[in-house]
Each structure stands twice: as C-alpha cells, then as structure tokens.
Design an enzyme around this catalytic site. Structure first.
Site, short mmCIF file in Angstrom:
data_model
loop_
_atom_site.label_atom_id
_atom_site.label_comp_id
_atom_site.label_asym_id
_atom_site.label_seq_id
_atom_site.Cartn_x
_atom_site.Cartn_y
_atom_site.Cartn_z
N GLU A 57 -7.87 -5.15 -0.40
CA GLU A 57 -8.45 -5.97 -1.35
C GLU A 57 -8.50 -7.53 -1.18
OE1 GLU A 57 -9.95 -4.05 -3.17
OE2 GLU A 57 -8.99 -2.51 -4.03
N HIS B 249 0.85 -1.16 -0.04
CA HIS B 249 -0.11 -0.01 0.08
C HIS B 249 0.93 1.20 -0.11
CE1 HIS B 249 -3.18 2.90 1.07
NE2 HIS B 249 -3.98 1.88 0.69
#
Ligand code: COA
Length: 379
Positions: A320, A261
């Site tokens: 996700e 991320h």
C-alpha cells in the site's frame, strides 16, 4: 497444523483452501501468480492478459491477446439502472458506491444463479470490464459532471483514465495503472478473497461473492491503507520531520499505514514493483518528483522507527505504501484508492470463485463458545 477444535485467532497460519492461482511466500518475500513471479508478470503483460491467466490457467497466445482485449472492451458499458444507483450514491465514498453498484451487475444476466464454469467465466469478464466504468462514473458524478462512456479502442487502464479525465492519458500513466492492477490482481488467501470464497462455497453466485469481497476489502487493515499513506506523506511534508511524526503516531497508539503484513516478514515484493513504477512516473516528471523522494526517505525512517518500536516483529513496507504514490501520480485522490484496488483485485476474486465452485466444498469453521450455559427462564 492446528488440531481439530483448536482456537486459532485470526486463522493465522491455517490452510483453509488449496489453489492453483497464487502463492505468497512471506519469509522469502515472493509472490507467484499462475506460475509467474510478480516481477516477471507486472508491466510485461497487460492487466487483461494477467486476468486471463488466472481465469484460464495460462496466458493467452500473442495472437489471442488483442481478441481478449476487444472482448473485454465490448463489455464495459453499464446499464442505466447501475448508473442511476451511482447517481444516488454520488456523495458516498467511491468504494461504497462500487459495492452498491456491484450488486446491480447481475441485472442483465439471464441466469444470475448459474454457477457453471461457462457462466462464471462470462460473469468474471463482465465484472472485470465494468468495475472501472463504475468507479469512473462515480468520479464524474460527484464532481457534477456527466459520466463519459467507455471507448472500446483503448486498453482497460487508458480507458479508465479517459472516462475520469475526458482525455486520453499519457502512455506512461496508463502503463503505470495497468502495472498497478496486475500487481494487485491476486494475493493468496487475503481477507477479501477468503470472503468471496466463503460466499461461493455455499453455491451462491459470483456477483454475490464479489459484492461481499468489496465489503471486506474496504477496511483500513486490508485495502483501505493507501489513502491514509498519502495523507501521512502530505502531513509529514519534509524528510526531517518524519521521525518525530512517526514516533508521535506510535506514541498515540496508532499504526503506521503501509507497513506490516500478516504473511510477509520481509519487504512485500509488490512494494518494489510499485516503487519502480512510481519512480518511472516521477522520473518522467509527470507529477511529484518531490513526493517520490519524500516517500523513499519516510520509508527508511519508518522501518527504523518500527524496528525500535516492535523489535523482532519484522514490520516491513507493504504494497500500500507505493500504491499511494502511483495512484496519486495518475491524478486520483485518496478516497478513490481502495476502489482502484478493487478494479484490479476483482479479476482474482472471480478466479477464486470459479475455483471454489469447482471444488464445491462448504467452508464452515467452528467457534469456541465463551458465553454462559444452563440459564433458565424465570418468567
Ligand atoms: N504500525 C505500528 N504497529 C504495527 C503495525 C504498523 N503498521 N503493524 C503491526 N503493528 C504492531 C501491532 O500493533 C502488534 O503489536 P502488539 O503485538 O503489541 O499487539 C504487532 O505489531 C504485530 O501486529 P499484528 O497486528 O499481529 O499483525 P497482523 O498480522 O495482525 O497485522 C496488518 C497485519 C497489515 C493488519 C498490520 O501490520 C497493520 O495494521 N498495518 C497497517 C495497515 C496496512 O498497511 N494495511 C495494508 C496491508 S497490505
């Protein structure tokens, strides 16, 4: 703080806007939405209430929540022109059909260029109410079925599943989808939100800004990751194959979807919220206990393999990874996942457009010119 004129690739670390909507603390793994931690909010208030929190700055009082639900439910129906376009786009990926349909949602606005706070709020409610109708209509049409009109007596998540499958869902599945949408409702200055704010900063309208945001969301580095996560789990098949599979992906130069991320250097807090949601669904034995167990095991292996591959980079599980499980358990298929993400994030985009319109400051960075200079035309 970068100096004026300093090149910052990918704008990493650059603070481009001030917001009261959400805050991401990437070092501590915290996400605050309108003052509440994501763990406090998701699953405890409905998605409609979380949307109102962003639009109005406070959660609706308990006695107003039902009125809000009804108001949004009354806005779900889409125009025949929008439906016609979805028919034309029925073989396109759901996120592309949503992007096309989103543009048409300004057709029934009497003043589509009105960006006053009252007009923006009205458009925010319409877009948020209608995105699930668009995605559900596309899901029906591409299978050769007629779309199912929305039902006003159901909450947003239950109604969506009803419009896709033709029956009122098990409450646990509706609750899981509702929790998912709240979990992804807003997330600081992510790429699609930034795209929406850039468009809104030109005093362009909310429908234009949200259409651009849908385009930004679909990329695999942003909202397009959970589809490939499910493909990965299906391909890995069993926990003992995970390590070799993941190492091979990295050796081939590919990224492991659902990990890493830009801001989080620890586990994304939304991953845990959704892991628990997926576990509840698996525990209720609604679907795929096996897939859930496999995911938990693959996650552990991937963290270890990624740590070896990029030591010190802190590539941790992102939202996700478990999104894929929750949406799969709700009966949806991988190419629908990013459109489902958009159905939750749209409420956040709209809130940011309202905030940007009220701040009224054009977003316009500079570029560093690397091309030639002083050329002359010799013709
Ligand atoms: N798998 C393998 N390697 C990864 C990786 C992943 N999931 N994520 C990052 N890396 C590697 C990069 O290749 C890079 O290596 P390099 O320094 O040798 O070039 C390094 O780790 C740092 O990554 P970087 O690209 O600088 O991070 P970023 O902040 O720009 O990217 C993401 C963040 C999300 C785009 C990235 O982690 C990624 O592509 N993840 C997979 C897609 C995904 O799950 N997206 C959903 C995000 S919520």
């Amino acid at each position: 703080m970068p100096e004026t004129g300093q090149f910052v690739p990918g704008l990493e670390g650059v603070v481009a806007v001030q917001t009261k909507l959400s805050h991401v603390d990437g070092q501590k793994g915290k996400l605050i939405i309108g003052g509440y931690s994501i763990e406090e909010l998701a699953g405890k208030v409905s998605f409609e209430e979380a949307a109102d929190l962003l639009w109005m700055g406070a959660l609706p009082a308990a006695e107003d929540a039902e009125a809000l639900r009804k108001e949004l439910a009354a806005l779900r129906t889409i125009r025949p022109e929008t439906l016609e376009l979805i028919k034309i786009a029925r073989h396109s990926p759901p996120i592309d059909a949503l992007r096309m349909a989103c543009s048409t949602l300004s057709l029934d606005l009497s003043k589509p260029n009105d960006i006053s706070p009252a007009a923006d709020l009205a458009v925010a409610k319409r877009l948020t109410a209608r995105f699930p109708t668009v995605v559900a209509a596309h899901a029906r049409l591409r299978q050769g079925h007629e779309p199912i009109p929305p039902r006003a007596d159901l909450g947003m998540a239950a109604n969506f599943l009803y419009m896709v499958f033709g029956e009122v869902p098990h409450p646990a599945v509706a609750k899981a989808l509702d929790t998912y949408w709240t979990t992804v409702i807003d997330h600081g200055m992510n790429a699609s939100t930034f795209a929406a704010r850039v468009i809104a900063s030109t005093r362009s309208d909310m429908v234009s800004a949200v259409t651009g945001a849908v385009g930004a969301l679909k990329g695999p580095l942003h909202g397009g990751a959970p589809g490939p996560v499910l493909d990965m789990l299906v391909d890995i098949q069993s926990a003992d194959r995970a390590e070799a599979w993941l190492k091979n992906e990295l050796a081939e130069g590919r990224r492991i979807m659902g990990f890493g991320h830009r801001v989080y250097k620890v586990r994304d807090p939304r991953a845990e919220v959704l892991a628990q949601t997926a576990e509840v669904l698996a525990g209720a034995d609604l679907r795929n206990r096996k897939l859930y167990d496999l995911a938990r095991s693959v996650e552990k292996t991937a963290l270890h393999v990624l740590d070896e591959h990029k030591p010190g980079r802190n590539l941790k599980t992102n939202v996700e990874f478990y999104t894929a499980l929750v949406l799969q358990s709700a009966g949806l298929v991988p190419d629908q996942f990013v459109a489902m993400f958009a159905c939750g994030r749209v409420a956040g985009w709209c809130a940011h457009v309202m905030e940007q319109h009220s701040q009224d400051r054009l977003i316009r960075p500079q570029s560093q010119y690397l091309g030639p200079q002083g050329l002359s035309i010799s013709r």
